[in-house]
Structures are given as structure tokens and as C-alpha cells.
Design an enzyme around this catalytic site. Structure first.
Site, PDB file in Angstrom:
ATOM      1  N   CYS A 171      39.814 112.142  -5.397  1.00 16.05           N
ATOM      2  CA  CYS A 171      38.728 112.957  -6.452  1.00 16.05           C
ATOM      3  C   CYS A 171      39.197 113.936  -7.654  1.00 16.05           C
ATOM      4  CB  CYS A 171      38.035 114.037  -5.054  1.00 16.05           C
ATOM      5  SG  CYS A 171      37.612 113.134  -3.862  1.00 16.05           S
TER       6      CYS A 171
ATOM      7  N   HIS B 128      34.354 118.659  -9.041  1.00 14.01           N
ATOM      8  CA  HIS B 128      34.082 117.748  -8.030  1.00 14.01           C
ATOM      9  C   HIS B 128      33.077 118.131  -6.785  1.00 14.01           C
ATOM     10  CE1 HIS B 128      34.371 114.704  -5.804  1.00 14.01           C
ATOM     11  NE2 HIS B 128      35.199 115.250  -4.653  1.00 14.01           N
TER      12      HIS B 128
ATOM     13  N   ASN C  66      28.750 112.189  -3.334  1.00  8.48           N
ATOM     14  CA  ASN C  66      30.305 112.111  -3.437  1.00  8.48           C
ATOM     15  C   ASN C  66      31.270 111.037  -4.326  1.00  8.48           C
ATOM     16  OD1 ASN C  66      32.657 112.624  -4.259  1.00  8.48           O
ATOM     17  ND2 ASN C  66      33.033 113.402  -2.248  1.00  8.48           N
TER      18      ASN C  66
END
Length: 343
Positions: free
Chosen positions: A122, A268, A299
Site C-alpha cells: 500500500c 492510503h 482498499n
């Protein structure tokens, strides 16, 4: 002794264009609830996620990247032939070699651009952005294409109550080019490998070699499960909330600005509760626009920051020239934060 001629690049680098691609299939929480014992209210309260996008067989890592990259190149006002390097951050391209970046560079029509993949979870977009900045200032490329792309639906265990609802698919891309003034701040990045097991792949690929399938996880029907991403939710939450807020502040300090100088915060898109906690810890003023793209995108790991950036600019919630703090964090555990001027 011969002297090596010094490199001559641009004084600084900046993001010139951004593009995103979200798969056409929208998956509501109701679909996730078919395989886990939970509720729509629980998923929303724990993560903020209402829907996510899942890719079709045709929406490959390369195909999504090409769509997002085409938009970013057009937004930057350059031609693909001017791209000197293509950097792709992904953990969901299943061919070990060659790098998917080479296919993307070829199909976009670059002129033999350098092309490579990175695996930084990420935080991958921040890693790629930092590499791009270095290439431009060093002089090895005039324009660099940075892509964050994931098909995490391929790495999701739909029977895992802790992660089944989290992940989505998509691609985000930016073109980084020369600038006469600072527009990408110093990067604060690092890793904490002692926490590597908090986010990981359930089993390594080599466990699937013939004759080595013992102790592999099984699904509810007794079939061997494909490797998936798993995590220790509470440990990751605590780390992200307490440690990443410190990293974000360090990035502000390194750029020589305060929270009051910010226009936009693009973390993020891991979890709305993490985002809200970071906003509180950083004491961001009310005028700062905060990306919460996770609500409808889920996500998407390396793709989440450029996708959120693209949406904020497209909706007018952020505008060209705004000062934005971006921070990515995840599996490794790794992290990267910097302050940028939006394209």
C-alpha cells in the site's frame, strides 16, 4: 583518472497529470455477506466501505493500467513517446517475469522506456513517486509514468470475516515531469520488518508444487484455498493510527509546512476509522479536504492514493495547485509520505 560527466536533469519534479480506472462491476456489501457471517452495518462501521469494484477477466492488471495511464498522459499534455520510464507498483500481477510494466510501456507506445515493477504494498505509489522524482532530477528521464494497480479480488478469501469486505480492484496513474520550483517534497519512508506477519499472503506460491500441498488451508467445501491476503486487524490499526500520524507529521516538517498550510490530505484508503483518527491526531483544520474514496472503492492498496487523487480533482473537491499530503502504509510493514502540489 577519467572524470565522469555529472548528470544534468531538471531542478525539481512535479506531478503533471493523473488518471484512474475503476472496473465496471460494482460490488455492494450484500454480495460479501453471502460468504461471511456479518452485516452491512458492521462492515460500514468497521471500515466505512459501502461498495467496491471487482475486475472482470478482461480487466487485467495491464488493461486497467493502460486505461488509467492514457488518461494521465492526456491530462499531462504530453505524448506517450516522451515517457522515459514506467514504474508499476502491484502485488497482484501473477506472472513472476517479465514485469507487467514492459507490456504497459509497449502498448502505450513509449519509445523503449525503462520499465519495471515494484512490490511495496500500500506504500507502493509513494515509493514509485520518489523513484520518479529522482530520475527526473538526476536526468535519466524527462517524464516518468508511475502506476499503482491491483486486482485484489484475486487475493481475497471470501470466507475470511476479517478481510473479505476490504479489498477492491483498480488502477491509478500519474505522469511526473520537470519543474522549475519544488512540487514534490522530501519523502519520509521506511520499513518495520519485525511486523511483517501482521499483513501477509496466507501461503507462498511454492507450496503448490506437485507433492507439496500438505497443510494448505481448505475452504468450507474442502477444496484447497488459493493464496490470499490476511492481516491482524487490531495490530495493523494501532500501528497505522499511532505510528503513521508521526510519519505524516515528519513529511510536513520535511516540506517546511504546517497542517494549516495544507489544502488536501490523501492517505492510503485502508479504513475510514484510520483516516479519521489520523486527521484528529494531525489536528488538520476544517478547510483541509480529506480523501475518503474507500467508501465506494474499497482498499485498492497501491492504487488507492492516485485513484483518490483523481476523484478529488474530477469532482472539484480539490483543484490544480493545491498542496496535498499523501501517505501510504501497509504490508512489510512499509510506509512513504510526502507533500505534493496537485496537477
Amino acid at each position: 583518472m577519467a572524470k565522469i560527466k555529472p548528470s544534468k536533469g531538471a531542478p525539481y519534479a512535479r506531478i503533471l497529470g493523473v488518471g484512474g480506472y475503476r472496473p465496471t462491476r460494482v460490488v455492494p456489501n450484500e454480495v460479501i455477506l453471502e460468504t461471511i457471517d456479518s452485516s452491512d452495518e458492521w462492515i460500514r462501521s468497521r471500515s466505512g466501505i459501502e461498495t467496491r469494484h471487482w475486475a472482470s477477466p478482461e480487466e487485467t492488471v495491464a488493461a486497467m493500467s493502460i486505461e488509467a495511464s492514457g488518461k494521465a498522459i492526456a491530462d499531462a499534455g504530453i505524448d506517450a513517446s516522451q515517457i522515459g520510464a514506467v514504474v508499476v507498483s502491484t502485488v497482484s500481477h501473477f506472472s513472476q517475469t517479465p514485469a507487467v510494466a514492459t507490456e504497459i510501456a509497449d502498448k502505450l507506445g513509449t519509445e523503449k522506456a525503462a520499465a519495471f515493477d515494484i512490490s511495496a504494498g500500500c506504500a507502493g505509489f509513494g515509493y514509485g513517486l520518489t523513484l520518479a522524482k529522482g530520475m527526473i532530477v538526476e536526468g535519466s528521464a524527462e517524464y516518468v509514468l508511475v502506476i499503482g494497480v491491483e486486482r485484489l479480488s484475486d487475493l481475497t478469501d471470501l470466507e475470511d470475516r476479517a478481510t473479505a469486505f476490504l479489498f477492491g480492484d483498480g488502477a491509478g496513474a500519474v505522469v511526473v515531469g520537470p519543474s522549475q520550483e519544488p512540487a514534490i517534497g522530501p519523502t519520509v519512508w521506511g520499513s518495520e520488518g519485525d511486523k511483517a506477519t501482521t499483513i501477509k499472503q496466507t501461503v507462498p506460491w511454492d507450496r503448490f508444487r506437485i507433492g507439496d500441498v500438505s497443510e494448505l488451508p481448505l475452504d468450507s467445501k474442502g477444496n484447497v484455498k488459493f493464496p490470499a491476503i490476511t492481516q491482524e486487524g487490531q495490530a495493523v490499526f494501532r500501528w497505522a493510527v499511532f505510528e503513521m500520524a508521526k510519519v505524516a507529521q515528519q513529511a510536513l516538517d520535511a516540506a517546511g509546512i504546517s497542517a494549516d498550510d495544507l489544502d488536501v490530505f490523501i492517505p492510503h484508503q485502508a479504513n475510514v476509522r484510520i483516516i479519521d483518527s489520523m486527521v484528529k491526531t494531525l489536528k488538520l483544520p476544517e478547510h483541509v479536504t480529506v480523501a475518503r474514496d474507500i467508501r465506494t472503492t474499497g482498499n485498492t492498496s497501491a492504487a488507492s492514493i492516485p485513484l483518490a487523487m483523481e476523484r478529488l480533482l474530477a469532482t472539484g473537491e480539490a483543484k490544480s495547485g493545491d498542496t496535498a499530503l499523501v501517505i501510504g502504509f501497509g504490508a512489510g510493514l512499509v510506509y512513504a509520505a510526502t507533500v505534493v502540489t496537485l496537477p
